[in-house]
Design a protein around this motif. Structure first.
Motif, short mmCIF file in Angstrom:
data_model
loop_
_atom_site.label_atom_id
_atom_site.label_comp_id
_atom_site.label_asym_id
_atom_site.label_seq_id
_atom_site.Cartn_x
_atom_site.Cartn_y
_atom_site.Cartn_z
N TYR A 122 0.76 -1.25 0.05
CA TYR A 122 -0.08 -0.02 -0.12
C TYR A 122 0.87 1.25 -0.07
N LEU A 123 2.02 1.39 0.65
CA LEU A 123 2.89 2.32 0.49
C LEU A 123 3.37 2.63 -0.98
N SER A 124 3.69 1.53 -1.42
CA SER A 124 4.24 1.24 -2.94
C SER A 124 3.33 2.00 -3.71
N LYS A 125 2.13 1.53 -3.59
CA LYS A 125 0.80 2.13 -4.45
C LYS A 125 0.60 3.71 -4.39
N LYS A 126 0.83 4.01 -3.13
CA LYS A 126 0.59 5.53 -2.65
C LYS A 126 1.75 6.23 -3.28
N LEU A 127 2.78 5.91 -3.18
CA LEU A 127 4.11 6.66 -3.72
C LEU A 127 4.06 6.34 -5.18
N SER A 128 3.85 5.45 -5.82
CA SER A 128 3.66 5.49 -7.27
C SER A 128 2.65 6.28 -7.76
N ASP A 129 1.43 6.37 -6.97
CA ASP A 129 0.33 7.37 -7.48
C ASP A 129 0.97 8.78 -7.37
N LEU A 130 1.68 9.26 -6.27
CA LEU A 130 2.39 10.58 -5.95
C LEU A 130 3.29 10.84 -7.17
N ARG A 131 4.28 9.59 -7.52
CA ARG A 131 5.21 9.72 -8.53
C ARG A 131 4.49 10.23 -9.85
N ARG A 132 3.61 9.52 -10.20
CA ARG A 132 2.63 9.82 -11.37
C ARG A 132 2.08 11.24 -11.51
N ARG A 133 1.41 11.74 -10.26
CA ARG A 133 1.09 12.99 -10.09
C ARG A 133 2.09 14.23 -10.27
N ALA A 153 3.82 -5.44 -4.86
CA ALA A 153 4.83 -4.38 -4.32
C ALA A 153 6.22 -4.10 -5.19
N GLU A 154 6.71 -5.15 -5.44
CA GLU A 154 7.96 -5.35 -6.27
C GLU A 154 7.41 -4.82 -7.42
N ASN A 155 6.60 -5.23 -8.31
CA ASN A 155 5.96 -4.61 -9.50
C ASN A 155 5.98 -2.99 -9.45
N LEU A 156 5.72 -2.67 -8.28
CA LEU A 156 5.46 -1.04 -8.20
C LEU A 156 6.85 -0.45 -7.79
N GLY A 157 7.77 -1.12 -7.54
CA GLY A 157 9.31 -0.46 -7.27
C GLY A 157 9.80 -0.79 -6.06
N ALA A 158 9.13 -1.58 -5.17
CA ALA A 158 9.53 -1.89 -3.85
C ALA A 158 10.76 -2.81 -4.00
N VAL A 159 11.81 -2.79 -2.91
CA VAL A 159 12.82 -3.77 -2.81
C VAL A 159 12.29 -4.77 -1.74
N ILE A 160 12.40 -6.05 -2.34
CA ILE A 160 12.06 -7.03 -1.16
C ILE A 160 13.38 -7.85 -0.89
N LYS A 161 13.92 -8.04 0.36
CA LYS A 161 15.26 -8.48 0.55
C LYS A 161 15.09 -9.50 1.66
N THR A 162 15.14 -10.80 1.62
CA THR A 162 15.21 -11.92 2.55
C THR A 162 16.38 -12.25 3.26
N GLN A 203 11.04 5.60 -2.24
CA GLN A 203 11.62 3.95 -2.23
C GLN A 203 11.24 3.27 -1.16
N VAL A 204 10.49 2.21 -1.09
CA VAL A 204 10.13 1.25 -0.07
C VAL A 204 11.06 0.04 -0.35
N THR A 205 11.64 -0.29 0.91
CA THR A 205 12.43 -1.50 0.92
C THR A 205 12.00 -2.37 2.16
N LEU A 206 11.54 -3.69 1.93
CA LEU A 206 11.21 -4.68 3.02
C LEU A 206 12.29 -5.66 3.51
N LEU A 207 12.67 -5.87 4.69
CA LEU A 207 13.75 -6.67 5.01
C LEU A 207 13.32 -7.72 5.75
N GLU A 208 13.43 -9.03 5.46
CA GLU A 208 13.03 -10.08 6.44
C GLU A 208 14.09 -10.73 6.57
N ARG A 209 14.05 -11.33 7.96
CA ARG A 209 14.95 -12.06 8.66
C ARG A 209 15.30 -13.40 8.04
N GLU A 210 14.33 -14.07 7.91
CA GLU A 210 14.23 -15.33 7.29
C GLU A 210 14.76 -15.49 5.65
#
Length: 240
Positions: free
Chosen positions: A47-58, A185-194, A73-80
């Protein structure tokens, strides 16, 4: 349950915490780090990525040639080593629109509708509305079995009845929901790191400037720069 988890998709619950370096969460050049790859973290990232994508387009639409070209930029960090490795990947996924008390009425109703919306939006195959039976064991009593009792329900059953409108209860596989949120979220530009263990937050003048990350127990620490940190670690949030 998945219902309680998804309600955090649109708004954070008491297991999520935010640390920000600015009072305006949508100021120019935001860099948000989300800690935790369960349904809370993946939903927040989506949802953050959607919001930021909308702001970027605007901003691009309103660009008059003198734009500051803000960076989001939104980055998700997962321990596992994978998304949805704990309860978000193993829960039963039962959803009920109208079960709860007044304190959570709006929350669980919104959650139920949100699941139906996400099923279409993200092509979630496991989502389905289902009838829900209340069954009481005991000496079999045919008078206690309504006309909607399924034929496969046999044995010592004293009574059985539908608990709700079949369109107001549903089921979904939480692992699918969580992974689809992360993929979108990745498709919207977020970075997902495990495989990224967050071991601390870097502060400067009472403002967040980054998080300290270790790839494994013996790995070297690196710093991921950010302006905001969102803690979505479920029951482990108390460790933050």
């Amino acid at each position: 349950s998945a219902s309680a988890s998804a309600s955090a998709s649109a708004s954070m619950d008491n297991k999520a915490a935010v640390h920000s370096s600015r009072s305006d969460p949508m100021a120019l050049s935001r860099s948000v780090v989300v800690i935790g790859g369960g349904i809370h973290g993946c939903a927040a990232t989506y949802y953050l990525s959607k919001k930021l994508s909308d702001l970027r387009r605007r901003n691009e639409k309103e660009d008059d040639g003198e734009s500051q070209n803000p960076r989001f930029q939104v980055t998700l960090l997962e321990r596992e080593d994978k998304i949805a490795c704990s309860a978000s990947g193993q829960a039963g996924g039962f959803l009920a629109a109208d079960w709860g008390d007044a304190a959570t009425d709006q929350l669980h109703k919104q959650s139920f509708e949100l699941h139906a919306q996400l099923a279409k939006e993200l092509d979630i195959k496991s989502y389905r509305t289902i009838p829900t039976l209340q069954v009481r064991g005991g000496k079999r009593n045919e008078n206690g079995l309504g006309g909607d009792t399924p034929t496969w329900l046999d044995g010592e059953i004293a009574s059985a009845r539908l608990m709700d409108d079949p369109t107001r209860t549903a089921q979904v596989t939480p692992a699918e929901v969580t992974n689809k949120l992360a993929q979108a979220a990745e498709n919207l530009g977020a970075v997902i790191k495990t495989g990224q263990r967050v071991v601390g937050v870097v502060m400067e003048d009472d403002c967040v400037t980054g998080v300290r990350v270790r790839e494994n127990e013996r790995g070297d620490e690196t710093v991921v720069p950010c302006t905001d940190v969102l803690i979505c670690m479920g029951v482990w949030s108390t460790l933050a």
